[in-house]
Write a protein that holds these residues in place. Structure first.
Motif, PDB file in Angstrom:
ATOM      1  N   ILE A 132      -1.151  85.422 -12.677  1.00 14.10           N
ATOM      2  CA  ILE A 132      -1.656  85.773 -11.343  1.00 14.10           C
ATOM      3  C   ILE A 132      -2.962  86.551 -11.462  1.00 14.10           C
ATOM      4  O   ILE A 132      -3.918  86.318 -10.697  1.00 14.10           O
ATOM      5  N   ASN A 133      -3.030  87.456 -12.402  1.00  9.66           N
ATOM      6  CA  ASN A 133      -4.273  88.221 -12.600  1.00  9.66           C
ATOM      7  C   ASN A 133      -5.426  87.310 -13.003  1.00  9.66           C
ATOM      8  O   ASN A 133      -6.566  87.490 -12.547  1.00  9.66           O
ATOM      9  N   ASP A 134      -5.132  86.321 -13.857  1.00  8.09           N
ATOM     10  CA  ASP A 134      -6.169  85.378 -14.276  1.00  8.09           C
ATOM     11  C   ASP A 134      -6.636  84.515 -13.107  1.00  8.09           C
ATOM     12  O   ASP A 134      -7.820  84.171 -13.008  1.00  8.09           O
ATOM     13  N   ILE A 135      -5.706  84.143 -12.221  1.00  9.44           N
ATOM     14  CA  ILE A 135      -6.070  83.361 -11.037  1.00  9.44           C
ATOM     15  C   ILE A 135      -7.055  84.137 -10.167  1.00  9.44           C
ATOM     16  O   ILE A 135      -8.043  83.580  -9.658  1.00  9.44           O
ATOM     17  N   LEU A 136      -6.783  85.426  -9.998  1.00  7.08           N
ATOM     18  CA  LEU A 136      -7.662  86.269  -9.177  1.00  7.08           C
ATOM     19  C   LEU A 136      -8.991  86.540  -9.860  1.00  7.08           C
ATOM     20  O   LEU A 136     -10.007  86.775  -9.204  1.00  7.08           O
ATOM     21  N   GLN A 137      -8.996  86.484 -11.178  1.00  7.34           N
ATOM     22  CA  GLN A 137     -10.195  86.843 -11.937  1.00  7.34           C
ATOM     23  C   GLN A 137     -11.113  85.660 -12.197  1.00  7.34           C
ATOM     24  O   GLN A 137     -12.345  85.790 -12.112  1.00  7.34           O
ATOM     25  N   TYR A 138     -10.518  84.506 -12.499  1.00  5.31           N
ATOM     26  CA  TYR A 138     -11.318  83.348 -12.904  1.00  5.31           C
ATOM     27  C   TYR A 138     -11.388  82.300 -11.788  1.00  5.31           C
ATOM     28  O   TYR A 138     -10.349  81.888 -11.250  1.00  5.31           O
ATOM     29  N   ASN A 139     -12.592  81.883 -11.482  1.00  6.27           N
ATOM     30  CA  ASN A 139     -12.822  80.947 -10.384  1.00  6.27           C
ATOM     31  C   ASN A 139     -12.187  79.583 -10.649  1.00  6.27           C
ATOM     32  O   ASN A 139     -11.660  78.942  -9.729  1.00  6.27           O
ATOM     33  N   TYR A 140     -12.217  79.125 -11.899  1.00  4.05           N
ATOM     34  CA  TYR A 140     -11.680  77.792 -12.195  1.00  4.05           C
ATOM     35  C   TYR A 140     -10.171  77.734 -11.987  1.00  4.05           C
ATOM     36  O   TYR A 140      -9.622  76.690 -11.612  1.00  4.05           O
ATOM     37  N   LEU A 141      -9.473  78.843 -12.201  1.00  5.51           N
ATOM     38  CA  LEU A 141      -8.030  78.873 -11.978  1.00  5.51           C
ATOM     39  C   LEU A 141      -7.696  78.938 -10.492  1.00  5.51           C
ATOM     40  O   LEU A 141      -6.740  78.313 -10.026  1.00  5.51           O
ATOM     41  N   SER A 142      -8.488  79.696  -9.735  1.00  8.58           N
ATOM     42  CA  SER A 142      -8.265  79.737  -8.284  1.00  8.58           C
ATOM     43  C   SER A 142      -8.547  78.378  -7.658  1.00  8.58           C
ATOM     44  O   SER A 142      -7.842  77.943  -6.739  1.00  8.58           O
ATOM     45  N   ASN A 143      -9.570  77.687  -8.163  1.00  5.79           N
ATOM     46  CA  ASN A 143      -9.836  76.324  -7.701  1.00  5.79           C
ATOM     47  C   ASN A 143      -8.669  75.406  -8.018  1.00  5.79           C
ATOM     48  O   ASN A 143      -8.302  74.539  -7.215  1.00  5.79           O
ATOM     49  N   ALA A 144      -8.074  75.583  -9.189  1.00  5.05           N
ATOM     50  CA  ALA A 144      -6.947  74.756  -9.599  1.00  5.05           C
ATOM     51  C   ALA A 144      -5.745  74.963  -8.684  1.00  5.05           C
ATOM     52  O   ALA A 144      -5.052  74.003  -8.315  1.00  5.05           O
ATOM     53  N   VAL A 145      -5.489  76.217  -8.303  1.00  4.11           N
ATOM     54  CA  VAL A 145      -4.367  76.509  -7.402  1.00  4.11           C
ATOM     55  C   VAL A 145      -4.592  75.870  -6.034  1.00  4.11           C
ATOM     56  O   VAL A 145      -3.678  75.265  -5.449  1.00  4.11           O
ATOM     57  N   ILE A 146      -5.807  75.986  -5.514  1.00  2.00           N
ATOM     58  CA  ILE A 146      -6.126  75.375  -4.219  1.00  2.00           C
ATOM     59  C   ILE A 146      -5.987  73.858  -4.302  1.00  2.00           C
ATOM     60  O   ILE A 146      -5.478  73.212  -3.376  1.00  2.00           O
ATOM     61  N   ALA A 147      -6.422  73.284  -5.422  1.00  4.20           N
ATOM     62  CA  ALA A 147      -6.296  71.836  -5.617  1.00  4.20           C
ATOM     63  C   ALA A 147      -4.830  71.424  -5.636  1.00  4.20           C
ATOM     64  O   ALA A 147      -4.476  70.359  -5.125  1.00  4.20           O
ATOM     65  N   CYS A 148      -3.976  72.246  -6.236  1.00  8.83           N
ATOM     66  CA  CYS A 148      -2.529  71.964  -6.243  1.00  8.83           C
ATOM     67  C   CYS A 148      -1.983  71.877  -4.823  1.00  8.83           C
ATOM     68  O   CYS A 148      -1.207  70.963  -4.492  1.00  8.83           O
TER      69      CYS A 148
END
Length: 276
Positions: A4-20
């Motif tokens: 969760i911390n990495d999702i909030l920190q890294y843009n590529y992971l937040s994009n991945a969650v939104i894509a999911c």
């Protein structure tokens, strides 16, 4: 918590969650139509045909998603036209598009200077962490339009999907609906390629629907439940791929397989309890 911390920190992971989330919604809705019309094989043909457009776009230095979109839409419309006019048998047209698209894609990608086999892996098997902000915007727009269209015309679409001849006799413009849905299916396929990859994408369009259909029999409920199943599988599969360091596509398929088995076993258990 680390994820969760990495999702909030890294843009590529937040994009991945939104894509999911977005791909789950769009694949759940479109997948229900595909399964209802028994177009699963057509979906696979269009998915693989889009690779031809990717290869040409790579060779010309253009956006591969743009090339895939053009090929996917033309292939989908061509197969629908051939099927409705009886020019070529649907399974034959799909088989030809499938093979030709993959051959063109591999050919042009191999001709590209500096080509390596790794250039294809993200598109063939999916790499959700490569989703860009532009991909998210396109996926969000397509999802919003699809949800609005489904709410306004789901009865007409359902009517045309289940009984085309009766719908046509009742004055429904079945051909128009078929061509529109062919374009929608093609766009859905292209926008979801980074999530699942060309080889595995057909599963994201069908497996959530299969899981939902075990519980529900009404078209609207199946579509809603399929979207929920697809979103859940995407998020769980992405989390699993993050910790296990495996591709996201296979991880999502594994989650969907387990989900279908669990839902089926639970449904059988409920039926037996009612009979007892």
């Amino acid at each position: 918590m680390e994820f969760i911390n990495d999702i909030l920190q890294y843009n590529y992971l937040s994009n991945a969650v939104i894509a999911c989330l977005l791909s789950g919604v769009i694949c759940g809705i479109v997948g229900t139509y595909i399964v209802a019309r028994r177009m699963v094989f057509l979906c696979g043909g269009v998915t693989h045909a889009s690779f031809g457009g990717m290869g040409i776009a790579f060779y010309l230095g253009l956006n591969p998603i743009l090339g895939a979109t053009i090929f996917a839409v033309l292939s989908s419309l061509g197969i629908e036209w051939a099927n409705s006019h009886g020019k070529v048998r649907e399974d034959s047209a799909i088989g030809m598009m499938w093979g030709i698209g993959m051959a063109i894609g591999v050919l042009f990608m191999s001709l590209r200077p500096g080509y390596t086999s790794g250039d294809m892996s993200a598109f063939l098997f999916g790499s959700i962490v490569t989703v860009t902000t532009a991909d998210i915007i396109a996926l969000a727009v397509a999802t919003a339009l699809l949800v609005v269209g489904a709410l306004l015309w789901h009865r007409t679409i359902m009517f045309a999907a289940f009984d085309r001849k009766f719908a046509q006799a009742s004055g429904v413009k079945v051909d128009v609906i078929s061509y529109i849905m062919a374009i929608v299916t093609a766009i859905t396929i292209v926008l979801s390629i980074r999530v699942m990859g060309i080889v595995l994408l057909i599963s994201l369009l069908t497996m959530p629907v299969v899981a939902a259909n075990i519980i529900f029999k009404e078209y609207r409920r199946i579509a809603c439940a399929a979207a929920v199943v697809a979103i859940s599988a995407n998020l769980i599969g992405m989390t699993f791929s993050y910790y296990a360091e495996v591709p996201s596509g296979p991880a999502i398929i594994f989650v969907l397989t387990v989900a279908i088995l669990i839902i089926k076993l639970l449904s059988l258990w409920v039926v037996r309890r009612k009979r007892a």
